[in-house]
Design a protein around this motif. Structure first.
Motif, PDB file in Angstrom:
ATOM      1  N   UNK A 102       7.811   5.231  -2.132  1.00  0.00           N
ATOM      2  CA  UNK A 102       6.611   5.391  -2.959  1.00  0.00           C
ATOM      3  C   UNK A 102       5.487   4.460  -2.522  1.00  0.00           C
ATOM      4  N   UNK A 103       5.798   3.447  -1.734  1.00  0.00           N
ATOM      5  CA  UNK A 103       4.772   2.515  -1.266  1.00  0.00           C
ATOM      6  C   UNK A 103       3.912   3.097  -0.154  1.00  0.00           C
ATOM      7  N   UNK A 104       4.368   4.158   0.514  1.00  0.00           N
ATOM      8  CA  UNK A 104       3.598   4.731   1.617  1.00  0.00           C
ATOM      9  C   UNK A 104       2.248   5.222   1.119  1.00  0.00           C
ATOM     10  N   UNK A 105       1.204   4.841   1.833  1.00  0.00           N
ATOM     11  CA  UNK A 105      -0.149   5.220   1.443  1.00  0.00           C
ATOM     12  C   UNK A 105      -0.754   4.332   0.382  1.00  0.00           C
ATOM     13  N   UNK A 106      -0.066   3.271  -0.015  1.00  0.00           N
ATOM     14  CA  UNK A 106      -0.563   2.407  -1.082  1.00  0.00           C
ATOM     15  C   UNK A 106      -0.999   1.053  -0.530  1.00  0.00           C
ATOM     16  N   UNK A 107      -1.846   0.382  -1.300  1.00  0.00           N
ATOM     17  CA  UNK A 107      -2.328  -0.962  -0.981  1.00  0.00           C
ATOM     18  C   UNK A 107      -1.951  -1.867  -2.142  1.00  0.00           C
ATOM     19  N   UNK A 108      -1.196  -2.926  -1.863  1.00  0.00           N
ATOM     20  CA  UNK A 108      -0.716  -3.818  -2.908  1.00  0.00           C
ATOM     21  C   UNK A 108      -1.100  -5.253  -2.571  1.00  0.00           C
ATOM     22  N   UNK A 109      -0.998  -6.138  -3.580  1.00  0.00           N
ATOM     23  CA  UNK A 109      -1.268  -7.552  -3.354  1.00  0.00           C
ATOM     24  C   UNK A 109       0.029  -8.301  -3.085  1.00  0.00           C
ATOM     25  N   UNK A 220       2.076   1.119   4.740  1.00  0.00           N
ATOM     26  CA  UNK A 220       2.000   0.298   3.528  1.00  0.00           C
ATOM     27  C   UNK A 220       1.126  -0.892   3.867  1.00  0.00           C
ATOM     28  N   UNK A 221       0.124  -1.171   3.047  1.00  0.00           N
ATOM     29  CA  UNK A 221      -0.801  -2.280   3.296  1.00  0.00           C
ATOM     30  C   UNK A 221      -0.621  -3.325   2.204  1.00  0.00           C
ATOM     31  N   UNK A 222      -0.376  -4.552   2.616  1.00  0.00           N
ATOM     32  CA  UNK A 222      -0.311  -5.694   1.698  1.00  0.00           C
ATOM     33  C   UNK A 222      -1.521  -6.564   2.000  1.00  0.00           C
ATOM     34  N   UNK A 223      -2.395  -6.737   1.023  1.00  0.00           N
ATOM     35  CA  UNK A 223      -3.659  -7.444   1.244  1.00  0.00           C
ATOM     36  C   UNK A 223      -3.749  -8.660   0.330  1.00  0.00           C
ATOM     37  N   UNK A 224      -4.089  -9.781   0.932  1.00  0.00           N
ATOM     38  CA  UNK A 224      -4.349 -11.012   0.182  1.00  0.00           C
ATOM     39  C   UNK A 224      -5.549 -11.680   0.826  1.00  0.00           C
TER      40      UNK A 224
END
Length: 452
Positions: A102-109, A220-224
């Protein structure tokens, strides 16, 4: 004879949970910069807690150290609204993070919460942030190449599945563009991107302009961003690695791109200095150099027959200094390094890969002997031209003085064209190898053509 009060107490006791425990809480005693001190709350390093503030709500923090009865906390969010004596409540099971397709295509912190306004994240599993350590003798060796869609890398710096490489460059040389190209053109099953400590504007531009809808769909993108707390940036890098580990355990070929390893080290430096660790090498405490291999060694191949994580870590070389302590430490723990040249970027040469200063340590194990020999031949001819470049540019070199230099001058334009690549065009692995053979033909063929 039992009294009515005893009967009532017995009745109420039957409705109590069998493992009822008192709720423990501490109080905030000191705050200096981003370092918070708490007493009266037994917690271990890595535990998370909630500090009950005033006005702006609660502040989430994590235990980063202790001294006697005092516990040192580092906030994950803004710290406005805190007061002396504020209540500190431990959070149960706070070290688990969401993972799943479910994380595919999502951007999370850094905590796994969505940033893309696409609704709540309904992940299939929650796993500990720290993954399992794989015995190095149980890992599958790096024996198969991976197509990253970049001609210069595929042909001259061939990447193996499970390899860890560093992308060394100063600011504004094209690191993000190169990462975006690899994300769109790679043949990996899944891409996990960690944007650690970058400017907020660059995060949005990377996702929308560089990554694009096609790249994001299987990523999956993890952005901080840079304005996050150092602890949040640290957790974002760990979460990026943990998500990649999850997909590797599912048997997937994962490409992990982290921008940047330097910001991860700087976040750890801020935390270590805040809790009183003395600086050692150019302002970096010893814990920084202990954290780097702990993060990098989590990637790589799983057991034979399992998945793999092929990782690219960008390393920001301040002022293009390749002897920066973080750059030097990263080179020692990675399986190769790709150096981007500011001179090439200023000449409009993209991607600005300095093939002379770059190396892939596993290339001999993942390429055919003819391919490896041709790559070495290309580098030798290219290096010969660079050695005579100054003499050639001022007209001091006389043709015929050296046959190798004459050969390099004859083919330098073909080699430069080979190394260049448009941002929107992919260069598959086989095509890259075929063009490599055409870029620098055998010298005897060139001589026969000249005599004819």
């Amino acid at each position: 004879m039992t009294s009515p009060l005893a009967e009532r107490l017995q009745h109420l006791e039957n409705h109590l949970p069998p493992t009822l425990e008192p709720e423990l809480s501490g109080r905030l005693t000191r705050m200096v910069g981003l370092t918070l001190e708490c007493v009266g709350c037994p917690m271990v390093v890595g535990d998370r807690c909630l500090i009950q503030g005033q006005g702006l709500g609660n502040v989430e923090a994590e235990v980063v150290g202790f001294e006697d009865e005092r516990v040192y906390l580092m906030p994950l969010t803004a710290i406005e609204g805190l007061r002396p004596g504020a209540r500190v409540v431990p959070l149960a099971a706070a070290s688990r993070v969401p993972v799943g397709p479910e994380l595919l295509g999502r951007v999370v912190n850094g905590t796994g919460e969505p940033l893309d306004n696409l609704g709540p994240l309904r992940a299939e599993a929650q796993v500990p942030l720290a993954g399992n350590i794989i015995n190095p003798l149980h890992r599958a060796p790096v024996r198969q190449s991976m197509d990253v869609g970049i001609r210069a890398i595929n042909s001259l710096l061939t990447v193996g599945q499970g390899q860890r490489l560093g992308l060394f460059a100063g600011s504004g040389v094209g690191k993000s563009m190169l990462l975006g190209m690899m994300t769109r053109f790679t043949d990996a099953d899944i891409t996990v991107v960690g944007l650690i400590g970058e400017r907020g504007r660059e995060v949005k531009e990377f996702i929308e302009d560089i990554l694009g809808d096609e790249g994001l769909a299987r990523s999956v993108v993890v952005a901080s961003p840079a304005d996050d707390s150092p602890l949040m940036r640290l957790r974002a890098a760990m979460l990026t690695t943990r998500i990649a580990e999850y997909f590797r355990d599912q048997g997937k070929r994962v490409l992990l791109l982290m921008d940047s390893l330097t910001r991860y080290a700087q976040a750890q430096r801020e935390i270590a200095l805040a809790v009183g660790e003395p600086p050692a090498t150019k302002g970096y405490p010893p814990s920084v150099f202990a954290k780097l291999p702990q993060l990098v060694e989590r990637t790589g191949n799983a057991k034979p027959g399992g998945g793999s994580i092929t990782a690219f870590y960008t390393v920001l070389t301040e002022g293009d200094d390749q002897q920066d302590p973080i750059a030097d430490a990263a080179r020692a723990i990675l399986d190769g390094h790709i150096v981007l040249s500011r001179r090439l970027a200023e000449e409009g040469h993209y991607p600005a890969i300095d093939v002379e200063a770059s190396v892939s340590r596993v290339m001999p194990q993942v390429t055919e002997p003819a391919h490896f020999a041709q790559a070495q031949r290309f580098k030798q001819v290219y290096a010969r031209y660079q050695q005579a470049r100054d003499l050639i540019s001022v007209g001091a070199y006389v043709k015929g003085s050296d046959s190798e230099t004459d050969f390099a001058i004859e083919h330098i334009n073909d080699m430069r064209a080979f190394l260049r690549q448009d941002l929107d065009k992919s260069a598959p692995f086989k095509e890259s190898v075929d063009k490599l053979h055409a870029a620098v033909p055998e010298r005897r063929q060139a001589r026969r053509g000249a005599s004819e």
